[in-house]
Motif scaffolding. Sequence first.
Motif, PDB file in Angstrom:
ATOM      1  N   GLU A  61       5.668  -3.783  -1.829  1.00  0.00           N
ATOM      2  CA  GLU A  61       4.927  -3.924  -3.075  1.00  0.00           C
ATOM      3  C   GLU A  61       3.998  -2.753  -3.364  1.00  0.00           C
ATOM      4  N   PHE A  62       3.702  -1.906  -2.368  1.00  0.00           N
ATOM      5  CA  PHE A  62       2.783  -0.795  -2.570  1.00  0.00           C
ATOM      6  C   PHE A  62       3.447   0.568  -2.492  1.00  0.00           C
ATOM      7  N   GLY A  63       4.540   0.679  -1.800  1.00  0.00           N
ATOM      8  CA  GLY A  63       5.190   1.967  -1.600  1.00  0.00           C
ATOM      9  C   GLY A  63       4.860   2.537  -0.230  1.00  0.00           C
ATOM     10  N   THR A  64       5.255   3.774  -0.009  1.00  0.00           N
ATOM     11  CA  THR A  64       5.047   4.420   1.278  1.00  0.00           C
ATOM     12  C   THR A  64       3.740   5.200   1.270  1.00  0.00           C
ATOM     13  N   GLU A  65       2.880   4.862   2.205  1.00  0.00           N
ATOM     14  CA  GLU A  65       1.592   5.532   2.358  1.00  0.00           C
ATOM     15  C   GLU A  65       1.715   6.514   3.526  1.00  0.00           C
ATOM     16  N   VAL A  66       1.181   7.730   3.348  1.00  0.00           N
ATOM     17  CA  VAL A  66       1.256   8.751   4.389  1.00  0.00           C
ATOM     18  C   VAL A  66      -0.161   9.198   4.744  1.00  0.00           C
ATOM     19  N   TYR A  67      -0.434   9.246   6.056  1.00  0.00           N
ATOM     20  CA  TYR A  67      -1.767   9.588   6.558  1.00  0.00           C
ATOM     21  C   TYR A  67      -1.675  10.652   7.645  1.00  0.00           C
ATOM     22  N   PHE A  68      -2.790  11.360   7.877  1.00  0.00           N
ATOM     23  CA  PHE A  68      -2.917  12.251   9.020  1.00  0.00           C
ATOM     24  C   PHE A  68      -4.065  11.757   9.891  1.00  0.00           C
ATOM     25  N   GLU A  69      -3.796  11.711  11.191  1.00  0.00           N
ATOM     26  CA  GLU A  69      -4.829  11.349  12.154  1.00  0.00           C
ATOM     27  C   GLU A  69      -4.876  12.435  13.222  1.00  0.00           C
ATOM     28  N   PRO A  70      -6.054  13.036  13.432  1.00  0.00           N
ATOM     29  CA  PRO A  70      -6.170  14.058  14.474  1.00  0.00           C
ATOM     30  C   PRO A  70      -5.866  13.481  15.850  1.00  0.00           C
ATOM     31  N   ALA A  71      -5.438  14.339  16.763  1.00  0.00           N
ATOM     32  CA  ALA A  71      -5.152  13.899  18.134  1.00  0.00           C
ATOM     33  C   ALA A  71      -6.372  13.176  18.699  1.00  0.00           C
ATOM     34  N   ILE A  79      -8.810   4.938  10.655  1.00  0.00           N
ATOM     35  CA  ILE A  79      -8.277   5.022   9.301  1.00  0.00           C
ATOM     36  C   ILE A  79      -8.062   6.496   9.031  1.00  0.00           C
ATOM     37  N   GLY A  80      -6.796   6.895   8.975  1.00  0.00           N
ATOM     38  CA  GLY A  80      -6.453   8.296   8.819  1.00  0.00           C
ATOM     39  C   GLY A  80      -6.770   8.843   7.439  1.00  0.00           C
ATOM     40  N   THR A  81      -6.664  10.154   7.322  1.00  0.00           N
ATOM     41  CA  THR A  81      -6.872  10.840   6.056  1.00  0.00           C
ATOM     42  C   THR A  81      -5.634  10.640   5.191  1.00  0.00           C
ATOM     43  N   PRO A  82      -5.790  10.099   3.984  1.00  0.00           N
ATOM     44  CA  PRO A  82      -4.613   9.881   3.125  1.00  0.00           C
ATOM     45  C   PRO A  82      -4.031  11.214   2.661  1.00  0.00           C
ATOM     46  N   LEU A  83      -2.703  11.309   2.685  1.00  0.00           N
ATOM     47  CA  LEU A  83      -2.033  12.536   2.263  1.00  0.00           C
ATOM     48  C   LEU A  83      -1.331  12.394   0.917  1.00  0.00           C
ATOM     49  N   ASN A  84      -1.037  11.172   0.510  1.00  0.00           N
ATOM     50  CA  ASN A  84      -0.363  10.995  -0.785  1.00  0.00           C
ATOM     51  C   ASN A  84      -1.120   9.985  -1.640  1.00  0.00           C
ATOM     52  N   ALA A  86      -0.209   7.103  -2.893  1.00  0.00           N
ATOM     53  CA  ALA A  86      -0.085   5.698  -2.480  1.00  0.00           C
ATOM     54  C   ALA A  86      -1.116   5.368  -1.410  1.00  0.00           C
ATOM     55  N   ALA A  87      -1.328   6.271  -0.459  1.00  0.00           N
ATOM     56  CA  ALA A  87      -2.310   6.041   0.606  1.00  0.00           C
ATOM     57  C   ALA A  87      -3.729   6.021   0.035  1.00  0.00           C
ATOM     58  N   ALA A  88      -4.034   6.973  -0.838  1.00  0.00           N
ATOM     59  CA  ALA A  88      -5.370   7.031  -1.438  1.00  0.00           C
ATOM     60  C   ALA A  88      -5.653   5.778  -2.265  1.00  0.00           C
ATOM     61  N   LYS A  89      -4.672   5.334  -3.047  1.00  0.00           N
ATOM     62  CA  LYS A  89      -4.846   4.128  -3.861  1.00  0.00           C
ATOM     63  C   LYS A  89      -5.019   2.893  -2.992  1.00  0.00           C
ATOM     64  N   SER A  90      -4.274   2.819  -1.904  1.00  0.00           N
ATOM     65  CA  SER A  90      -4.367   1.683  -1.002  1.00  0.00           C
ATOM     66  C   SER A  90      -5.758   1.588  -0.382  1.00  0.00           C
ATOM     67  N   LEU A  91      -6.275   2.719   0.087  1.00  0.00           N
ATOM     68  CA  LEU A  91      -7.610   2.718   0.677  1.00  0.00           C
ATOM     69  C   LEU A  91      -8.661   2.337  -0.361  1.00  0.00           C
ATOM     70  N   LYS A  92      -8.529   2.874  -1.556  1.00  0.00           N
ATOM     71  CA  LYS A  92      -9.490   2.564  -2.629  1.00  0.00           C
ATOM     72  C   LYS A  92      -9.437   1.080  -2.984  1.00  0.00           C
ATOM     73  N   ARG A  93      -8.244   0.547  -3.100  1.00  0.00           N
ATOM     74  CA  ARG A  93      -8.068  -0.859  -3.453  1.00  0.00           C
ATOM     75  C   ARG A  93      -8.705  -1.769  -2.403  1.00  0.00           C
ATOM     76  N   ASP A  94      -8.567  -1.384  -1.124  1.00  0.00           N
ATOM     77  CA  ASP A  94      -9.099  -2.197  -0.031  1.00  0.00           C
ATOM     78  C   ASP A  94     -10.532  -1.821   0.332  1.00  0.00           C
ATOM     79  N   ASP A  95     -11.143  -0.925  -0.464  1.00  0.00           N
ATOM     80  CA  ASP A  95     -12.520  -0.480  -0.251  1.00  0.00           C
ATOM     81  C   ASP A  95     -12.701   0.076   1.168  1.00  0.00           C
TER      82      ASP A  95
END
Length: 128
Positions: A61-71, A79-84, A86-95
């Motif tokens: 229902e949300f699509g593919t979210e892509v994140y980066f997490e440092p080693a 909670i990784g850094t959003p790269l796309n 969909a990821a940014a919207k998901s984080l914003k939606r979930d506050d």
Amino acid sequence: MPRWLISIFVLPLIACSPAQDDSHKFVSGDVAVHEVFWAVDHDTPYPFTTSGEISCVYYPEFGTEVYFEPAGYSEDSSIGTPLNKAAAKSLKRDDMTPNVPYSIKKGADLSEAIEVGLKACNKMYRET
């Protein structure tokens, strides 16, 4: 009624049940990345300030979210850094906000990093 007789009636019901709809599957995947090895498979410069992991999460229902997490930060509570988008919207939606060190180089081209994440989820989706 004997058990063997019950199984004769139940087996056709199970065998003729429709397969589960794959469009509701949750899929996740990850790919380790490091600046030394990035140039082997990619045309753009390494976009991160450190090695780490590109991860993806697919929700139908949300699509593919892509994140980066440092080693060292790829844990369940990270909670990784959003790269796309969909990821940014998901984080914003979930506050939610990323809680890992910001590790994207200024002005970096993230297109190949996002593609790496999308391919990881697509691969996992095909395998499930």
